[in-house]
Enzyme design. Structure first.
Site, short mmCIF file in Angstrom:
data_model
loop_
_atom_site.label_atom_id
_atom_site.label_comp_id
_atom_site.label_asym_id
_atom_site.label_seq_id
_atom_site.Cartn_x
_atom_site.Cartn_y
_atom_site.Cartn_z
N SER A 1 0.79 -1.24 0.00
CA SER A 1 0.00 0.00 0.00
C SER A 1 0.82 1.29 0.00
O SER A 1 0.28 2.36 -0.29
CB SER A 1 -0.93 0.03 1.21
OG SER A 1 -2.08 -0.71 0.93
N TYR B 1 -1.88 -3.06 -11.01
CA TYR B 1 -1.95 -2.80 -9.57
C TYR B 1 -1.10 -3.80 -8.77
O TYR B 1 -0.39 -3.43 -7.83
CB TYR B 1 -3.41 -2.84 -9.11
CG TYR B 1 -3.60 -2.72 -7.61
CD1 TYR B 1 -3.51 -1.48 -6.97
CD2 TYR B 1 -3.87 -3.85 -6.82
CE1 TYR B 1 -3.68 -1.37 -5.60
CE2 TYR B 1 -4.03 -3.75 -5.45
CZ TYR B 1 -3.94 -2.51 -4.84
OH TYR B 1 -4.10 -2.40 -3.48
N TYR C 1 -4.42 3.35 7.37
CA TYR C 1 -5.74 2.69 7.28
C TYR C 1 -6.67 3.24 8.37
O TYR C 1 -6.64 4.42 8.69
CB TYR C 1 -5.64 1.16 7.40
CG TYR C 1 -4.49 0.53 6.66
CD1 TYR C 1 -4.34 0.72 5.29
CD2 TYR C 1 -3.59 -0.30 7.30
CE1 TYR C 1 -3.30 0.12 4.59
CE2 TYR C 1 -2.55 -0.91 6.60
CZ TYR C 1 -2.41 -0.69 5.26
OH TYR C 1 -1.39 -1.28 4.60
N VAL D 1 1.02 -3.88 3.72
CA VAL D 1 0.88 -5.17 4.43
C VAL D 1 2.12 -6.06 4.39
O VAL D 1 2.15 -7.10 5.04
CB VAL D 1 -0.33 -6.01 3.93
CG1 VAL D 1 -1.64 -5.44 4.39
CG2 VAL D 1 -0.28 -6.22 2.45
N LYS E 1 0.64 3.27 -3.06
CA LYS E 1 -0.55 4.09 -3.36
C LYS E 1 -0.23 5.59 -3.36
O LYS E 1 -0.81 6.36 -4.10
CB LYS E 1 -1.67 3.80 -2.34
CG LYS E 1 -2.24 2.39 -2.49
CD LYS E 1 -3.14 2.01 -1.32
CE LYS E 1 -3.73 0.63 -1.53
NZ LYS E 1 -4.39 0.07 -0.36
#
Ligand code: GLN
Length: 309
Positions: free
Chosen positions: A65, A193, A245, A263, A68
């Site tokens: 992540s 992705y 998150y 993660v 991102k």
């Protein structure tokens, strides 16, 4: 570039490591389950190009992540805020990163922010390029400029492992495609992705990216404005509101710096104007953040007064 081992930092790593037993490595992406849960490394990259480290900072991990933030920076610079924020919102969700619930209950049905999976998938679908290879190369060349490391690439094993098991992300894609959030084929977005998430580096490379954000987009080594000042500001703001998150609020209180986790156990932290932090500690807490990584940042924040608030 060598990163100097630092004894004071090593003592903090030792202290933070005590909580690793309470965490678990991610296993929903099968290849990530191979990580050693007791690993913990940290690099601090200062804006004057000094680097301090503790733990095995040569060990590589995939961004997951954390990527991102980087894909967001790339598309924001390409298309501007108006276009990007017509596909993805700017609000935290309070839900787990892969939740689908808000897509159904929000009207219009667009992902709430680019740090959750739905939002990141929408952002990835905006990455420029005619072919899959062109799009990945475009993202990789941006990340190579951010790290000033031409060797950066993605881990095929982790990408394939996620691609072949990632059904919830596919569900998010199909849901959004129905509502016109993107027009791409779902498999094409998933391919890009999962490769984006599998981009691999060590904590030193990650700390260096953090230092670029700390310097409002200017690279401390090359002097290049790799990210525009305004886009760097937007990305850091998202990191504060949604970067950890559905633990972002608690993290803002306990640590108080822009940060983004993944993660695989990576965390990129930013101390504005001063330095970037790269952490790798694969044992995760129940929200999916590196348990010892967060602990280490808590200790560092208290010791060095890092909170921006
Ligand atoms: N590749 C991961 C996924 O989509 C990234 C999630 C994360 O790091 N939180 O599930």
């Amino acid at each position: 570039m060598v990163c100097r081992h630092n004894d004071e930092l090593e003592a903090l790593v030792k202290e933070a490591k005590k909580v690793t037993d309470e965490g678990e490595v991610a296993s929903y992406i099968p290849a990530l389950a191979k990580a050693d849960k007791h690993d913990l490394s940290v690099a601090i990259y200062y804006s004057n190009n000094i680097c301090l480290s503790a733990g095995d900072v040569e060990k590589t991990f995939t961004l997951q992540s954390i990527s991102k933030v980087l894909s967001l920076a790339l598309v924001l610079m390409e298309y501007g805020k108006d276009k990007v924020f017509s596909y993805v919102g700017q609000e935290p969700t309070g839900d787990p990163f892969n939740s689908i619930i808000k897509l159904e209950t929000m009207n219009p049905s667009k992902p709430l922010n680019p740090m959750i999976n739905a939002g990141a998938l929408a952002v990835t679908s905006l990455i420029r390029g005619k072919t899959a290879k062109e799009r990945l190369d475009y993202l990789l060349s941006f990340i190579r400029r951010l790290t000033n490391n031409q060797k950066i690439t993605y881990c095929r094993e982790v990408a394939e492992s996620e691609y072949s098991t990632s059904m919830i992300n596919r569900a998010l894609c199909y849901y959004m495609k129905q509502y016109g959030i993107f027009e791409d084929e779902v498999e094409a977005v998933m391919d890009l992705y999962t490769k984006q998430c599998a981009i691999e580096m060590n904590s030193l490379d990650l700390a260096k990216i953090g230092s670029v954000f700390a310097l409002n987009g200017r690279h401390p080594e090359t002097g290049e404005q790799v990210i525009s000042k305004d886009v760097a500001r937007i990305c850091k703001t998202f990191m504060v509101t949604c970067g950890m998150y559905n633990a972002s609020g608690e993290f803002a209180i306990k640590v108080g710096i822009p940060a983004k986790s993944g993660v695989s156990g990576g965390i990129m932290g930013i101390s504005p104007y001063d330095f970037g932090i790269g952490i790798f500690g694969p044992a995760l807490d129940e929200k999916g953040n590196s348990i010892a990584g967060v602990k280490l940042l808590e200790i560092m924040s208290e010791m060095y007064r890092l909170s921006i608030f």
